[in-house]
Design a protein around this motif. Structure first.
Motif, PDB file in Angstrom:
ATOM      1  N   GLY A   7       0.792  -1.056  -0.046  1.00 40.86           N
ATOM      2  CA  GLY A   7       0.013   0.010  -0.111  1.00 40.86           C
ATOM      3  C   GLY A   7       0.786   1.261   0.052  1.00 40.86           C
ATOM      4  N   ALA A   8       2.048   1.147  -0.693  1.00 30.06           N
ATOM      5  CA  ALA A   8       3.092   2.184  -1.001  1.00 30.06           C
ATOM      6  C   ALA A   8       2.393   3.646  -1.366  1.00 30.06           C
ATOM      7  N   THR A   9       1.546   3.688  -2.059  1.00 27.45           N
ATOM      8  CA  THR A   9       0.935   4.822  -2.488  1.00 27.45           C
ATOM      9  C   THR A   9      -0.445   5.179  -1.544  1.00 27.45           C
ATOM     10  N   GLY A  10      -0.638   4.601  -0.649  1.00 23.70           N
ATOM     11  CA  GLY A  10      -1.967   4.945  -0.086  1.00 23.70           C
ATOM     12  C   GLY A  10      -1.578   5.782   1.287  1.00 23.70           C
ATOM     13  N   SER A  11      -2.350   6.244   2.031  1.00 26.69           N
ATOM     14  CA  SER A  11      -2.540   7.196   2.954  1.00 26.69           C
ATOM     15  C   SER A  11      -1.388   6.993   4.130  1.00 26.69           C
ATOM     16  N   VAL A  12      -1.272   5.583   4.540  1.00 27.43           N
ATOM     17  CA  VAL A  12      -0.299   5.444   5.372  1.00 27.43           C
ATOM     18  C   VAL A  12       0.942   4.878   4.980  1.00 27.43           C
ATOM     19  N   GLY A  13       1.040   4.045   4.087  1.00 29.40           N
ATOM     20  CA  GLY A  13       2.071   3.580   3.326  1.00 29.40           C
ATOM     21  C   GLY A  13       2.822   4.727   2.618  1.00 29.40           C
ATOM     22  N   GLY A  14       2.425   5.591   2.161  1.00 27.29           N
ATOM     23  CA  GLY A  14       3.126   6.771   1.334  1.00 27.29           C
ATOM     24  C   GLY A  14       3.995   7.275   2.398  1.00 27.29           C
ATOM     25  N   HIS A  15       3.356   7.745   3.736  1.00 19.99           N
ATOM     26  CA  HIS A  15       4.047   8.351   4.757  1.00 19.99           C
ATOM     27  C   HIS A  15       5.378   7.353   5.301  1.00 19.99           C
ATOM     28  N   ILE A  16       5.057   6.173   5.292  1.00 16.72           N
ATOM     29  CA  ILE A  16       6.039   5.177   5.625  1.00 16.72           C
ATOM     30  C   ILE A  16       7.215   4.994   4.817  1.00 16.72           C
ATOM     31  N   VAL A  17       6.954   5.163   3.617  1.00 19.73           N
ATOM     32  CA  VAL A  17       8.035   4.998   2.467  1.00 19.73           C
ATOM     33  C   VAL A  17       8.790   6.197   2.714  1.00 19.73           C
ATOM     34  N   GLU A  18       8.258   7.365   2.906  1.00 18.46           N
ATOM     35  CA  GLU A  18       8.890   8.702   3.046  1.00 18.46           C
ATOM     36  C   GLU A  18       9.739   8.801   4.216  1.00 18.46           C
ATOM     37  N   GLN A  19       9.162   8.239   5.384  1.00 22.92           N
ATOM     38  CA  GLN A  19      10.027   8.234   6.788  1.00 22.92           C
ATOM     39  C   GLN A  19      11.187   7.076   6.947  1.00 22.92           C
ATOM     40  N   LEU A  20      10.890   5.982   6.032  1.00 22.64           N
ATOM     41  CA  LEU A  20      12.106   5.208   6.004  1.00 22.64           C
ATOM     42  C   LEU A  20      13.191   5.663   5.131  1.00 22.64           C
ATOM     43  N   LEU A  21      12.892   6.253   4.023  1.00 21.74           N
ATOM     44  CA  LEU A  21      14.011   6.792   3.102  1.00 21.74           C
ATOM     45  C   LEU A  21      14.753   7.898   3.815  1.00 21.74           C
ATOM     46  N   GLU A  22      14.030   8.700   4.453  1.00 17.98           N
ATOM     47  CA  GLU A  22      14.608   9.700   5.664  1.00 17.98           C
ATOM     48  C   GLU A  22      15.662   9.140   6.296  1.00 17.98           C
ATOM     49  N   VAL A 163       4.956   5.245  14.053  1.00 20.57           N
ATOM     50  CA  VAL A 163       4.887   3.919  14.940  1.00 20.57           C
ATOM     51  C   VAL A 163       5.355   2.880  14.087  1.00 20.57           C
ATOM     52  N   ALA A 164       4.927   2.645  13.017  1.00 24.63           N
ATOM     53  CA  ALA A 164       5.186   1.613  11.794  1.00 24.63           C
ATOM     54  C   ALA A 164       6.801   1.622  11.682  1.00 24.63           C
ATOM     55  N   VAL A 165       7.449   2.654  11.496  1.00 24.03           N
ATOM     56  CA  VAL A 165       8.942   2.914  11.119  1.00 24.03           C
ATOM     57  C   VAL A 165       9.537   2.400  12.332  1.00 24.03           C
ATOM     58  N   LYS A 166       9.196   3.013  13.614  1.00 27.72           N
ATOM     59  CA  LYS A 166       9.734   2.642  14.825  1.00 27.72           C
ATOM     60  C   LYS A 166       9.946   0.852  14.872  1.00 27.72           C
TER      61      LYS A 166
END
Length: 272
Positions: A7-22, A163-166
């Motif tokens: 769900g990488a382009t979704g409302s949660v998944g998109g944020h996770i992708v960005e935060q992991l890349l950071e 929280v997911a990234v943590k």
């Protein structure tokens, strides 16, 4: 470390992708359709309803963020179960799963998968304010809604992602179930007022009757049992879990949970 985010382009998944890349973490970004991804993410096309399209992307990753389908039919359960089994077979070490706030049998499958796991159980998303509101606010300056005084501790999708990234990157979150809420319980009436303040336009709240809502959902094809549970019990008379504010976001991330007013400010273009 390499993480597969479904769900990488979704409302949660998109944020996770960005935060992991950071954080400098390699990301495989799984979605059904090609979409805009942050620079550095590896696009991976796959559909959770077709596990065979997901299986190749499970190779070569250490952890997976899995959005489980909220539909608790036997078919959806088996699809979720198959993907979890595929992840174990691919030697994935850790699974972080986003599941329903209420009892979903896939929770037990995750816990018994043989992988390290963390389960996230958020209440209602703040983004739900868009559904059925954005166009009427934009075009008419109106929100039509039943039960305007019912409360929900809605959560910002970026907080779920944090929280997911943590959980994906830190071992102390293994074998934890995190119930997640926003920082305040708001009524529909208060949310409409806050949107109005942010966009600096008056919005009229037109209260719909219970009978109107029931008839609308019947016309959509939903049966009486579904309507009684999701419309009457969960919206008109929500259980305490829906509106009880929890400190989990700040405890896990070290930062206060984002407010609904902040979410509206970030998304005001949908309403104007």
């Amino acid at each position: 470390m390499r993480v597969l985010v479904t769900g990488a382009t979704g409302s949660v998944g998109g944020h996770i992708v960005e935060q992991l890349l950071e954080k400098g973490i390699a990301v495989k970004a799984l979605s059904r359709k090609e979409g805009n991804l942050p620079e550095g993410a590896l696009a991976a096309l796959g559909d959770l309803d077709q596990p065979e399209t997901v299986e190749p992307h499970l190779q070569g990753v250490d952890s997976v963020f899995l959005i489980t389908q909220s539909d608790q039919s036997d078919t959806k359960f088996e699809l979720n179960k198959t993907i979890i089994q595929m992840a174990k077979k691919a030697n994935i070490k850790k699974i972080v799963a986003l599941i329903d706030f209420y009892n979903n049998p896939i929770e037990e499958v995750i816990q018994q998968s043989g992988m390290e796991w963390t389960i996230l159980k958020p209440v209602e998303f703040m983004k739900n304010a868009l559904y059925g509101w954005d166009e009427t606010i934009k075009q008419e300056g109106v929100v039509r809604h039943a039960f305007p005084n019912s409360l929900s501790a809605r959560i910002h999708e970026a907080d779920i992602a944090s929280v997911a990234v943590k959980a994906l990157t830190e071992p102390e979150h293994n074998s934890k179930i995190y119930n997640l809420t926003g920082p305040e319980a708001l009524s529909i009436r208060t949310m409409v007022q806050q949107i109005s303040e942010v966009i600096e336009r008056p919005i009229k709240l037109m209260e719909r009757s219970e009978e109107q809502v029931i008839q609308e959902w019947k016309e959509k094809g939903y049966d009486d049992e579904f309507i009684q549970y999701f419309i009457i019990e969960m919206v008109k008379n929500p259980p305490a879990e829906v509106y009880t504010v929890l400190p989990t976001i700040e405890e896990v991330t070290g930062k206060p949970a984002r407010t609904f007013a902040q979410w509206v400010s970030e998304n005001k273009s949908y309403f104007i």
